[in-house]
Design an enzyme around this catalytic site. Structure first.
Site, PDB file in Angstrom:
ATOM      1  N   ASP A  67      -0.674 -10.148  -6.359  1.00 24.08           N
ATOM      2  CA  ASP A  67      -1.866  -9.400  -6.753  1.00 24.08           C
ATOM      3  C   ASP A  67      -2.618 -10.088  -7.890  1.00 24.08           C
ATOM      4  O   ASP A  67      -2.123 -11.046  -8.485  1.00 24.08           O
ATOM      5  CB  ASP A  67      -1.483  -7.962  -7.149  1.00 24.08           C
ATOM      6  CG  ASP A  67      -0.265  -7.900  -8.073  1.00 24.08           C
ATOM      7  OD1 ASP A  67       0.124  -8.944  -8.623  1.00 24.08           O
ATOM      8  OD2 ASP A  67       0.294  -6.806  -8.239  1.00 24.08           O
ATOM      9  N   ASN A 136       5.872   4.304 -11.243  1.00 24.15           N
ATOM     10  CA  ASN A 136       5.563   5.292 -10.210  1.00 24.15           C
ATOM     11  C   ASN A 136       5.977   4.801  -8.816  1.00 24.15           C
ATOM     12  O   ASN A 136       5.577   5.360  -7.809  1.00 24.15           O
ATOM     13  CB  ASN A 136       4.069   5.647 -10.226  1.00 24.15           C
ATOM     14  CG  ASN A 136       3.176   4.432  -9.973  1.00 24.15           C
ATOM     15  OD1 ASN A 136       3.671   3.343  -9.699  1.00 24.15           O
ATOM     16  ND2 ASN A 136       1.875   4.628 -10.072  1.00 24.15           N
ATOM     17  N   GLU A 143      -0.323   1.501  -4.959  1.00 25.53           N
ATOM     18  CA  GLU A 143      -0.082   2.731  -5.703  1.00 25.53           C
ATOM     19  C   GLU A 143       0.323   3.859  -4.750  1.00 25.53           C
ATOM     20  O   GLU A 143       0.053   3.786  -3.550  1.00 25.53           O
ATOM     21  CB  GLU A 143      -1.370   3.123  -6.430  1.00 25.53           C
ATOM     22  CG  GLU A 143      -1.841   2.096  -7.448  1.00 25.53           C
ATOM     23  CD  GLU A 143      -1.087   2.175  -8.774  1.00 25.53           C
ATOM     24  OE1 GLU A 143       0.089   2.608  -8.785  1.00 25.53           O
ATOM     25  OE2 GLU A 143      -1.670   1.783  -9.792  1.00 25.53           O
TER      26      GLU A 143
HETATM   27  C1  GLP Z   1       2.385  -4.413 -12.429  1.00 30.41           C
HETATM   28  C2  GLP Z   1       2.370  -5.432 -11.266  1.00 30.41           C
HETATM   29  C3  GLP Z   1       3.588  -5.311 -10.411  1.00 30.41           C
HETATM   30  C4  GLP Z   1       4.809  -5.208 -11.291  1.00 30.41           C
HETATM   31  C5  GLP Z   1       4.784  -3.906 -12.025  1.00 30.41           C
HETATM   32  C6  GLP Z   1       5.923  -3.733 -13.011  1.00 30.41           C
HETATM   33  O1  GLP Z   1       1.447  -3.416 -12.308  1.00 30.41           O
HETATM   34  N1  GLP Z   1       1.211  -5.391 -10.452  1.00 30.41           N
HETATM   35  O2  GLP Z   1       3.664  -6.407  -9.515  1.00 30.41           O
HETATM   36  O3  GLP Z   1       5.981  -5.258 -10.514  1.00 30.41           O
HETATM   37  O4  GLP Z   1       3.565  -3.673 -12.655  1.00 30.41           O
HETATM   38  O5  GLP Z   1       5.682  -4.447 -14.178  1.00 30.41           O
HETATM   39  P1  GLP Z   1       6.785  -4.747 -15.257  1.00 30.41           P
HETATM   40  O6  GLP Z   1       7.683  -5.758 -14.661  1.00 30.41           O
HETATM   41  O7  GLP Z   1       6.026  -5.294 -16.442  1.00 30.41           O
HETATM   42  O8  GLP Z   1       7.458  -3.474 -15.555  1.00 30.41           O
END
Ligand code: GLP
Length: 242
Positions: A67, A136, A143
Site C-alpha cells: 500500500d 482493527n 479496512e
Molecule cells: C498500517 C499499514 C499496514 C500495517 C498496519 C500495522 O496502517 N498499512 O500494512 O500492517 O498499519 O502497523 P504497525 O505494524 O505499525 O502496527
C-alpha cells in the site's frame, strides 16, 4: 495455517527474516510482497544484517508493496516508498527498478489501481507476502467493511487507523485520509503469506483473525481460507488467545 508463538519482538523478527531468507535462497528471482509499519522493521534489520554478512543476495529479487498513502510523493518522509528505502531498499543490493509501490501522486485512482494490478500480474504474482495487522484487523489498508475488496483500490482510512498511524506524523491532521492498497483478492493470490503481530494492542485483532468467524468486518480473518499461511506473533500479541 502454521502458527508460531515467540517470546518477544526480536524472536519474531529473526524467525520472519529466516523465512524470507529461505525464500530468496530457494528462488533468487522471487517476488516478495512487502509491508510497512513498525512490525516488520526488526525483520528488515535482520535481512540487512544477513546481506552485510554476505549470506543474502537481493540482486534478482523483485518486490511489490501492499500500500501507499494517496497524496504523498516518494520523497515525502511519511510515504511508504521513503520507509522502504530507509529500512530495506537503500541498505541491500536490490535494484530500485525491481521495487514497486502504488504511486501516491496519481490522482486518477482507477487508472493507478489498474496499473498496479498489471504490475503484479506481469511479475508473475507474489511468491511470499508479508503482512502486519491493524488494531482493527486491517491488512494492507483493507479496512473493516461490508464486503471484501478484490483488487487494488483507493480507500478512506478509518478513524482507528488514522489514530494508530498519527504517531509517525507531526500532527493528526497531517495523516492522509486516503490510501491505495492491494485488495483482499490481490493478497489472497499470493502463493504464501507470512502474518506478523507484536504487542498487546494487536491481541484482539489477532484472536479474531485466527479463531473468529471469517468476516469483512475483520479483514485479516480471510487468511483462514488461504492454503499457505504462516503466523508469527509474540506472547503479548497472543495474550487474548487462551
Ligand atoms: C498500517 C499499514 C499496514 C500495517 C498496519 C500495522 O496502517 N498499512 O500494512 O500492517 O498499519 O502497523 P504497525 O505494524 O505499525 O502496527
Amino acid at each position: 495455517m502454521k502458527i508460531y508463538r515467540t517470546v518477544d519482538y526480536q524472536e519474531m523478527s529473526r524467525m520472519a527474516a529466516s523465512i524470507l531468507a529461505a525464500q530468496i535462497q530457494q528462488k533468487p528471482d522471487c517476488v516478495l510482497g512487502l509491508a510497512t509499519g513498525s512490525t516488520p522493521i526488526g525483520m528488515y534489520d535482520e535481512l540487512v544484517r544477513q546481506y552485510q554478512d554476505g549470506t543474502l543476495d537481493f540482486s534478482l529479487v523483485k518486490s511489490v508493496n501492499l500500500d501507499e498513502y494517496k497524496g504523498l510523493t516518494r520523497e515525502d518522509e511519511q510515504s511508504y516508498s521513503y520507509f522502504m528505502n530507509q529500512h530495506l531498499f537503500g541498505r541491500v543490493n536490490i535494484h530500485p527498478e525491481n521495487t514497486y509501490l502504488p504511486d501516491g501522486t496519481q490522482t486518477d485512482a482507477g487508472a493507478e489501481c489498474t496499473r498496479y494490478e498489471e504490475v503484479i500480474s506481469r511479475l508473475g504474482g507474489v511468491d511470499l507476502q508479508v503482512l502486519g495487522i491493524g488494531r482493527n484487523g486491517h491488512i494492507g489498508f483493507n479496512e473493516p467493511a461490508d464486503s471484501f475488496a478484490r483488487a487494488t483500490h483507493c480507500v478512506e482510512l478509518t478513524p482507528s487507523t488514522i489514530d494508530a498511524n498519527k504517531r509517525f506524523f507531526e500532527k493528526e491532521e497531517d495523516v492522509p485520509r486516503q490510501a491505495y492498497t492491494m485488495g483482499i483478492g490481490t493478497i489472497m493470490r499470493a502463493r504464501r503469506i507470512l502474518l506478523l503481530a507484536s504487542g498487546a494492542d494487536k491481541a484482539e485483532a489477532l484472536r479474531g483473525a485466527l479463531y473468529g468467524p471469517v468476516t469483512p468486518r475483520l479483514p485479516a480473518s480471510i487468511l483462514q481460507f488461504h492454503p499457505d499461511v504462516t503466523v508469527i506473533a509474540d506472547e503479548a500479541a497472543f495474550s487474548a488467545v487462551r
